[in-house]
Design a protein around this motif. Sequence first.
Motif, PDB file in Angstrom:
ATOM      1  N   SER A   1       0.827  -1.210   0.000  1.00 61.22           N
ATOM      2  CA  SER A   1       0.000   0.000   0.000  1.00 61.22           C
ATOM      3  C   SER A   1       0.857   1.256   0.000  1.00 61.22           C
ATOM      4  CB  SER A   1      -0.929   0.008   1.218  1.00 61.22           C
ATOM      5  OG  SER A   1      -1.892  -1.008   1.110  1.00 61.22           O
ATOM      6  N   GLU A   2       1.922   1.251   0.776  1.00 65.12           N
ATOM      7  CA  GLU A   2       2.825   2.408   0.814  1.00 65.12           C
ATOM      8  C   GLU A   2       3.510   2.599  -0.537  1.00 65.12           C
ATOM      9  OE1 GLU A   2       4.990   5.729   1.722  1.00 65.12           O
ATOM     10  OE2 GLU A   2       3.217   4.911   2.696  1.00 65.12           O
ATOM     11  N   MET A   3       3.918   1.504  -1.152  1.00 70.35           N
ATOM     12  CA  MET A   3       4.558   1.601  -2.457  1.00 70.35           C
ATOM     13  C   MET A   3       3.568   2.152  -3.491  1.00 70.35           C
ATOM     14  SD  MET A   3       6.444  -1.288  -4.796  1.00 70.35           S
ATOM     15  CE  MET A   3       7.760  -1.526  -3.619  1.00 70.35           C
ATOM     16  N   ALA A   4       2.339   1.675  -3.461  1.00 69.74           N
ATOM     17  CA  ALA A   4       1.323   2.175  -4.393  1.00 69.74           C
ATOM     18  C   ALA A   4       1.071   3.666  -4.170  1.00 69.74           C
ATOM     19  CB  ALA A   4       0.027   1.385  -4.226  1.00 69.74           C
ATOM     20  N   HIS A   5       1.049   4.089  -2.925  1.00 65.50           N
ATOM     21  CA  HIS A   5       0.863   5.508  -2.615  1.00 65.50           C
ATOM     22  C   HIS A   5       2.013   6.333  -3.197  1.00 65.50           C
ATOM     23  CE1 HIS A   5      -0.112   9.149  -0.426  1.00 65.50           C
ATOM     24  NE2 HIS A   5       1.136   9.181   0.008  1.00 65.50           N
ATOM     25  N   GLN A   6       3.240   5.866  -3.039  1.00 67.71           N
ATOM     26  CA  GLN A   6       4.402   6.578  -3.562  1.00 67.71           C
ATOM     27  C   GLN A   6       4.354   6.659  -5.085  1.00 67.71           C
ATOM     28  OE1 GLN A   6       6.762   8.287  -1.818  1.00 67.71           O
ATOM     29  NE2 GLN A   6       5.455   7.823  -0.074  1.00 67.71           N
ATOM     30  N   VAL A   7       3.960   5.576  -5.734  1.00 67.56           N
ATOM     31  CA  VAL A   7       3.855   5.571  -7.189  1.00 67.56           C
ATOM     32  C   VAL A   7       2.826   6.602  -7.646  1.00 67.56           C
ATOM     33  CG1 VAL A   7       3.064   4.204  -9.174  1.00 67.56           C
ATOM     34  CG2 VAL A   7       4.662   3.207  -7.531  1.00 67.56           C
ATOM     35  N   CYS A   8       1.719   6.686  -6.936  1.00 66.32           N
ATOM     36  CA  CYS A   8       0.650   7.610  -7.320  1.00 66.32           C
ATOM     37  C   CYS A   8       1.044   9.076  -7.163  1.00 66.32           C
ATOM     38  CB  CYS A   8      -0.614   7.311  -6.526  1.00 66.32           C
ATOM     39  SG  CYS A   8      -1.391   5.768  -7.044  1.00 66.32           S
ATOM     40  N   LEU A   9       2.105   9.360  -6.444  1.00 64.80           N
ATOM     41  CA  LEU A   9       2.583  10.733  -6.319  1.00 64.80           C
ATOM     42  C   LEU A   9       3.382  11.163  -7.549  1.00 64.80           C
ATOM     43  CD1 LEU A   9       3.754  10.789  -2.590  1.00 64.80           C
ATOM     44  CD2 LEU A   9       1.638  11.711  -3.554  1.00 64.80           C
ATOM     45  N   GLY A  10       3.725  10.216  -8.388  1.00 60.87           N
ATOM     46  CA  GLY A  10       4.532  10.503  -9.570  1.00 60.87           C
ATOM     47  C   GLY A  10       3.739  11.210 -10.654  1.00 60.87           C
ATOM     48  N   ALA A  11       4.455  11.561 -11.694  1.00 68.54           N
ATOM     49  CA  ALA A  11       3.858  12.240 -12.844  1.00 68.54           C
ATOM     50  C   ALA A  11       2.816  11.335 -13.503  1.00 68.54           C
ATOM     51  CB  ALA A  11       4.942  12.621 -13.834  1.00 68.54           C
ATOM     52  N   PRO A  12       1.607  11.826 -13.694  1.00 70.57           N
ATOM     53  CA  PRO A  12       0.546  10.988 -14.271  1.00 70.57           C
ATOM     54  C   PRO A  12       0.905  10.394 -15.629  1.00 70.57           C
ATOM     55  CG  PRO A  12      -0.384  12.991 -13.359  1.00 70.57           C
ATOM     56  CD  PRO A  12       1.116  13.148 -13.323  1.00 70.57           C
ATOM     57  N   GLY A  13       1.526  11.183 -16.488  1.00 69.76           N
ATOM     58  CA  GLY A  13       1.905  10.656 -17.803  1.00 69.76           C
ATOM     59  C   GLY A  13       2.958   9.571 -17.699  1.00 69.76           C
ATOM     60  N   ALA A  14       3.898   9.748 -16.789  1.00 68.91           N
ATOM     61  CA  ALA A  14       4.943   8.739 -16.597  1.00 68.91           C
ATOM     62  C   ALA A  14       4.344   7.440 -16.077  1.00 68.91           C
ATOM     63  CB  ALA A  14       6.009   9.256 -15.640  1.00 68.91           C
ATOM     64  N   ILE A  15       3.391   7.554 -15.173  1.00 68.41           N
ATOM     65  CA  ILE A  15       2.726   6.354 -14.660  1.00 68.41           C
ATOM     66  C   ILE A  15       1.984   5.643 -15.782  1.00 68.41           C
ATOM     67  CG2 ILE A  15       0.912   5.508 -13.108  1.00 68.41           C
ATOM     68  CD1 ILE A  15       1.700   7.879 -11.239  1.00 68.41           C
ATOM     69  N   ALA A  16       1.262   6.400 -16.589  1.00 75.44           N
ATOM     70  CA  ALA A  16       0.509   5.808 -17.704  1.00 75.44           C
ATOM     71  C   ALA A  16       1.444   5.128 -18.693  1.00 75.44           C
ATOM     72  CB  ALA A  16      -0.331   6.874 -18.402  1.00 75.44           C
ATOM     73  N   ARG A  17       2.574   5.779 -19.005  1.00 75.31           N
ATOM     74  CA  ARG A  17       3.516   5.184 -19.963  1.00 75.31           C
ATOM     75  C   ARG A  17       4.180   3.940 -19.377  1.00 75.31           C
ATOM     76  NH1 ARG A  17       4.763   7.013 -24.619  1.00 75.31           N
ATOM     77  NH2 ARG A  17       6.946   6.404 -24.511  1.00 75.31           N
ATOM     78  N   THR A  18       4.442   3.935 -18.092  1.00 74.98           N
ATOM     79  CA  THR A  18       5.020   2.756 -17.456  1.00 74.98           C
ATOM     80  C   THR A  18       4.039   1.595 -17.521  1.00 74.98           C
ATOM     81  OG1 THR A  18       6.390   4.093 -15.993  1.00 74.98           O
ATOM     82  CG2 THR A  18       5.960   1.823 -15.311  1.00 74.98           C
ATOM     83  N   LYS A  19       2.766   1.877 -17.253  1.00 73.85           N
ATOM     84  CA  LYS A  19       1.754   0.828 -17.355  1.00 73.85           C
ATOM     85  C   LYS A  19       1.660   0.314 -18.787  1.00 73.85           C
ATOM     86  CE  LYS A  19      -2.144   1.545 -15.185  1.00 73.85           C
ATOM     87  NZ  LYS A  19      -3.350   2.236 -14.670  1.00 73.85           N
ATOM     88  N   GLU A  20       1.742   1.225 -19.752  1.00 72.05           N
ATOM     89  CA  GLU A  20       1.710   0.834 -21.163  1.00 72.05           C
ATOM     90  C   GLU A  20       2.901  -0.068 -21.492  1.00 72.05           C
ATOM     91  OE1 GLU A  20       2.117   3.004 -25.512  1.00 72.05           O
ATOM     92  OE2 GLU A  20       1.361   4.177 -23.816  1.00 72.05           O
ATOM     93  N   LEU A  21       4.075   0.312 -21.022  1.00 71.20           N
ATOM     94  CA  LEU A  21       5.268  -0.505 -21.266  1.00 71.20           C
ATOM     95  C   LEU A  21       5.104  -1.890 -20.650  1.00 71.20           C
ATOM     96  CD1 LEU A  21       8.218  -0.931 -22.153  1.00 71.20           C
ATOM     97  CD2 LEU A  21       8.909   0.127 -19.997  1.00 71.20           C
TER      98      LEU A  21
END
Length: 76
Positions: free
Chosen positions: A7-27
């Motif tokens: 849960s803490e890791m997911a919270h930290q990831v969600c603080l990141g840049a939205p586009g970067a998160i989306a592109r990482t999920k795409e990758l």
Amino acid sequence: ELLAAASEMAHQVCLGAPGAIARTKELLDQLSARPIAGELESAMRFHLDARHSPEAAEGAAAFLQKRNPVWPPRDG
């Protein structure tokens, strides 16, 4: 303990840049049983695209100015 850490890791990831998160999920969605050389090439393309994005510029500026980033709107 594992759930709390996840849960803490997911919270930290969600603080990141939205586009970067989306592109990482795409990758991650595109990864398959191809040879590692092809996967590394694909990952490098994603990385280089991200490095030259408005989000990267804002993230670096926020870090240097010791402030929270204000993420630009996502494309598309």
